[in-house]
Design an enzyme around this catalytic site. Structure first.
Site, PDB file in Angstrom:
ATOM      1  N   SER A  99       0.846  -1.184   0.000  1.00  0.00           N
ATOM      2  CA  SER A  99       0.000   0.000   0.000  1.00  0.00           C
ATOM      3  C   SER A  99       0.892   1.248   0.000  1.00  0.00           C
ATOM      4  CB  SER A  99      -0.966  -0.036   1.181  1.00  0.00           C
ATOM      5  OG  SER A  99      -1.990   0.915   1.023  1.00  0.00           O
ATOM      6  N   ASP A 103      -4.788   8.032  -3.128  1.00  0.00           N
ATOM      7  CA  ASP A 103      -5.313   8.740  -1.966  1.00  0.00           C
ATOM      8  C   ASP A 103      -4.753  10.152  -1.899  1.00  0.00           C
ATOM      9  OD1 ASP A 103      -6.592   6.359  -1.050  1.00  0.00           O
ATOM     10  OD2 ASP A 103      -4.648   5.679  -0.322  1.00  0.00           O
ATOM     11  N   HIS A 145      -2.930  -0.874  -5.572  1.00  0.00           N
ATOM     12  CA  HIS A 145      -4.389  -1.034  -5.503  1.00  0.00           C
ATOM     13  C   HIS A 145      -5.060  -0.676  -6.828  1.00  0.00           C
ATOM     14  CE1 HIS A 145      -3.798  -1.374  -1.196  1.00  0.00           C
ATOM     15  NE2 HIS A 145      -3.308  -0.153  -1.145  1.00  0.00           N
TER      16      HIS A 145
END
Length: 140
Positions: A29, A44, A66
């Site tokens: 991540s 993000d 992701h």
């Protein structure tokens, strides 16, 4: 937040030096995102502004963890491909590795191996897409 904290605690360069001296680095991540040149291809929005978007740079490209390909039904916004294409328009010399859930990049001695369950996309300007197959090994 991870990059912010690394800068705040003066750990970014220490971590980079350890990796360059041979320490094994495993990132997932945000941890994988910071292995690349910057966090400019994260999915993000940072909730706090780090000192810089520049990250470890131990992997000489951008990473998009992701990754979900295509348009999500009912979502009227941009797809990940469209966002990454926009990034490449403004950063035409960069290469982006888009990594779906369940897959990873194993980097060792200048080689890259795709591990996991899904192909990884290697994106370059002007939006060239190369599909790197699971178990495929290539030079970086």
């Amino acid at each position: 937040m991870l990059l912010y904290k690394l800068y705040e605690n003066d750990l970014l360069e220490v971590l980079k030096e350890c990796i360059e001296k041979g320490a094994c680095y495993i990132g997932w991540s945000a941890g994988s995102n910071i292995a690349g040149l910057s966090i400019k291809t994260t999915n993000d929005m940072p909730i706090v502004m780090p000192k810089s978007f520049d990250s470890l740079g131990v992997f000489p490209c951008q990473i998009n963890p992701h990754f979900i390909g295509g348009k999500i039904p009912g979502h009227n916004g941009e797809s990940r491909e469209e966002r990454l294409e926009e990034f490449l328009i403004t950063n035409p010399k960069d290469i982006v590795y888009a990594i779906p859930e369940g897959s990873a990049l194993k980097v060792q001695d200048g080689s890259l191996k795709i591990i996991g369950h899904h192909d990884v996309l290697k994106l370059s300007h002007p939006f060239n897409v190369e599909y790197l197959k699971v178990n495929q090994t290539t030079k970086i």
